[in-house]
Design a protein around this motif. Structure first.
Motif, mmCIF file in Angstrom:
data_model
loop_
_atom_site.group_PDB
_atom_site.id
_atom_site.type_symbol
_atom_site.label_atom_id
_atom_site.label_comp_id
_atom_site.label_asym_id
_atom_site.label_seq_id
_atom_site.Cartn_x
_atom_site.Cartn_y
_atom_site.Cartn_z
ATOM 1 N N SER A 95 0.837 -1.159 0.038
ATOM 2 C CA SER A 95 0.049 -0.077 0.103
ATOM 3 C C SER A 95 0.952 1.113 0.082
ATOM 4 C CB SER A 95 -0.959 -0.205 1.222
ATOM 5 O OG SER A 95 -1.678 1.191 1.324
ATOM 6 N N ARG A 104 1.773 5.199 0.665
ATOM 7 C CA ARG A 104 1.310 6.035 1.503
ATOM 8 C C ARG A 104 2.005 7.465 0.956
ATOM 9 N NH1 ARG A 104 0.289 2.800 6.061
ATOM 10 N NH2 ARG A 104 -0.561 1.067 4.955
ATOM 11 N N SER A 151 -3.370 14.217 -0.102
ATOM 12 C CA SER A 151 -2.661 12.730 -0.833
ATOM 13 C C SER A 151 -2.462 12.843 -2.276
ATOM 14 C CB SER A 151 -3.150 11.449 -0.362
ATOM 15 O OG SER A 151 -3.095 11.338 1.043
ATOM 16 N N GLY A 162 -11.373 5.543 4.692
ATOM 17 C CA GLY A 162 -10.033 5.279 4.014
ATOM 18 C C GLY A 162 -9.594 6.575 2.948
ATOM 19 N N TYR A 198 -6.638 12.312 3.828
ATOM 20 C CA TYR A 198 -5.673 11.507 3.696
ATOM 21 C C TYR A 198 -6.054 10.011 3.092
ATOM 22 C CZ TYR A 198 -1.392 8.642 5.213
ATOM 23 O OH TYR A 198 -0.455 7.976 5.176
ATOM 24 N N LEU A 247 -5.908 6.390 2.497
ATOM 25 C CA LEU A 247 -5.262 5.171 3.011
ATOM 26 C C LEU A 247 -6.072 3.955 2.480
ATOM 27 C CD1 LEU A 247 -3.273 4.044 5.112
ATOM 28 C CD2 LEU A 247 -5.190 4.075 6.731
ATOM 29 N N ASP A 287 -4.817 -0.914 5.369
ATOM 30 C CA ASP A 287 -4.406 -0.458 6.803
ATOM 31 C C ASP A 287 -3.249 -1.062 6.879
ATOM 32 O OD1 ASP A 287 -5.085 -2.982 7.496
ATOM 33 O OD2 ASP A 287 -6.498 -2.460 9.150
ATOM 34 N N THR A 298 -9.712 -0.460 3.245
ATOM 35 C CA THR A 298 -10.030 0.637 4.389
ATOM 36 C C THR A 298 -11.404 1.059 3.933
ATOM 37 O OG1 THR A 298 -9.016 2.381 3.263
ATOM 38 C CG2 THR A 298 -7.991 1.271 5.019
ATOM 39 N N ARG A 331 -3.697 0.149 12.342
ATOM 40 C CA ARG A 331 -2.850 1.185 12.110
ATOM 41 C C ARG A 331 -1.556 1.531 13.040
ATOM 42 N NH1 ARG A 331 -4.705 6.743 9.966
ATOM 43 N NH2 ARG A 331 -2.637 6.495 9.142
ATOM 44 N N ARG A 391 -9.156 6.975 10.384
ATOM 45 C CA ARG A 391 -8.555 7.323 9.125
ATOM 46 C C ARG A 391 -8.977 8.913 8.670
ATOM 47 N NH1 ARG A 391 -11.250 1.867 7.397
ATOM 48 N NH2 ARG A 391 -12.690 3.441 7.963
#
Length: 463
Positions: free
Chosen positions: A164, A166, A193, A282, A289, A291, A294, A300, A333, A346
């Motif tokens: 995943s 980030r 993001s 998420g 953000y 995500l 997780d 998410t 997390r 999240r």
């Protein structure tokens, strides 16, 4: 990326007789530039690369981490995790089942990723914001650029293999104005993001700086508000504080299992007015953000916590889900590979209502509109004290004189009953500068919502 080494570690874990084993790799970078009064005050680029190993043995978890990514380093971390679990003796911990998927999640649409952008481009962002603050009359000006990016890979003995991405970038501007012995300050931050392409249009450094100046100008002429129970209107950024700090923490599954949350055993109960819907997700197209999975490799999903006033759900890691007999929600997390997984939020936000902000103000006879959170504290039962940096008195549907340093106090479960209007203007904020803290860990989150009106809330000010 680490498949061969993982197979070796998971095979060794099986020979030790563990019920479950997990290997979590992280490779990430954190960048910060601080630009103070026209000079670079600090500039950092911190890179993190390591692995955490978690095992479940005889009903207890053991965890260990290492920067050593050699096979010997990984096997040593496994041995330490196993020893820790074994030393605890028999327990009753377990994990909820998840699909043994193999997926790679990436954030789409990133055009100017900070890893590929030149330092000069990042410096240009802070310098442009500074020039706007300076030309706007700021006696003191601070601008920051920040970014966090990387990838987390999770492998388990059940066959789960999830990678995943980030990413969060941000620019923050703070202005201090001085006039006739008075001081006004304002801060504006935008994070997303996204890559550096995010900082254009109404999110350009100049626009961020101008919003900071607007708050500082209002603060110059603002006074303390009248104290007492009042109708309070919160703009999206302040609305988000109530969603996350006051309510969201109460829904975290570890607190629910431990019995410390006032929401224990209340699923299906009416907690709030019909204007209140609260979500933790998420990903949301309106911001925040991103995500996508997780730190346990669980997707998410969008989790509805409150729907039209009714409590609908809690937030869970795999462990808290198993302990409460529920499904994981993708809320497991960890701050980094060196930290064990716990239940965390999240993006937590109030959903949209049917009002415009203009209608909410126009339909308010007496009250106060507040913006820009400035800290506060919350107790385990949802009792809060929050500060709002700036606001305006509302009289007969019109904004009047500005107010500053406003204190709000109450209990979120009581407050939610008095929400009588929710706007259409949902905004979800995030930032690379800090995040949410819990049990010594910090993670990036998002929060927000629309403009809300609460017909009864205690305001601290002047009598």
């Amino acid at each position: 990326m680490h498949e061969d080494d993982v197979k070796l570690v998971l095979g060794k874990a099986g020979s030790l007789g563990v019920q479950f084993a997990e290997v979590r790799f992280e490779e990430s970078t954190r960048e910060i530039i601080s630009y103070v009064n026209g000079r670079i005050a600090s500039m950092s680029n911190q890179r993190l690369r390591g692995v955490g190993v978690r095992v479940l043995y005889n009903g207890n978890f053991g965890f260990a981490s290492t920067f050593d990514l050699s096979r010997d380093g990984l096997l040593s971390a496994l041995e330490e995790a196993f020893k820790a679990a074994r030393a605890l003796g028999p327990g009753n911990k377990r994990l909820a089942e998840v699909e043994a998927s193999k997926r790679r999640y990436s954030i789409e649409g990133v055009k100017r990723h900070p890893a590929r952008a030149e330092l000069a481009e990042k410096l240009d962002l802070v310098k442009r914001a500074y020039e706007t603050l300076k030309s706007g009359g700021a006696s003191s000006a601070v601008v920051r650029y920040g970014a966090y990016y990387g990838r987390v890979e999770v492998y388990t003995s059940e066959g789960l293999e999830v990678s995943s991405e980030r990413l969060v970038t941000g620019v923050s501007a703070t202005a201090v104005l001085r006039e006739n012995g008075r001081v006004g300050d304002g801060t504006e931050t935008y994070g997303a993001s996204k890559g550096l392409e995010a900082f254009t249009g109404d999110r350009a450094p100049e626009a961020i700086a101008e919003k900071a100046l607007e708050v500082a100008r209002a603060a110059l002429n603002a006074s303390r508000p009248p104290a007492g129970l009042q109708t309070v209107i919160t703009r999206p950024e302040l609305t988000g504080v109530f969603a996350h700090e006051s309510f969201g923490h109460l829904t975290e599954g570890d607190g629910v299992f431990a019995g410390s949350s006032p929401l224990v055993g209340r699923l299906g109960e009416v907690l709030a007015s019909e204007q209140v819907t609260i979500v933790d997700s998420g990903f949301d197209e309106r911001g925040g953000y991103v995500l996508l999975a997780d730190d346990e490799g669980v997707p998410t999903e969008r989790t509805i916590l409150v729907e039209k006033g009714v409590l609908k759900g809690y937030l869970h890691s795999r462990e808290s889900a198993a302990l409460t007999g529920m499904k994981p929600t993708g809320n497991g997390r960890a701050q980094s590979f060196a930290h064990d997984v716990i239940v965390r939020m999240r993006n937590t936000f109030f959903e949209a209502g049917d009002w415009t902000e203009e209608e909410i103000i126009r339909e308010t006879r007496h009250g106060i509109l507040l913006d820009k959170p400035a800290g506060g504290q919350v107790e385990e039962d949802g009792t809060f004290t929050f500060n709002a940096r700036i606001g305006y008195i509302v009289e007969n549907g019109e904004l009047k004189q500005p107010v500053r340093d406003v204190v709000l106090a109450g209990n979120i479960l009581e407050m939610l009953k008095y929400v009588d209007a929710a706007g259409k203007n949902v905004e979800i904020s995030t930032s690379p500068f800090g995040g949410c803290g819990k049990w010594g860990q910090m993670v990036h989150v998002g929060d927000g919502g629309p403009t809300l009106r609460v017909s009864r809330l205690l305001v601290g000010g002047e009598r």
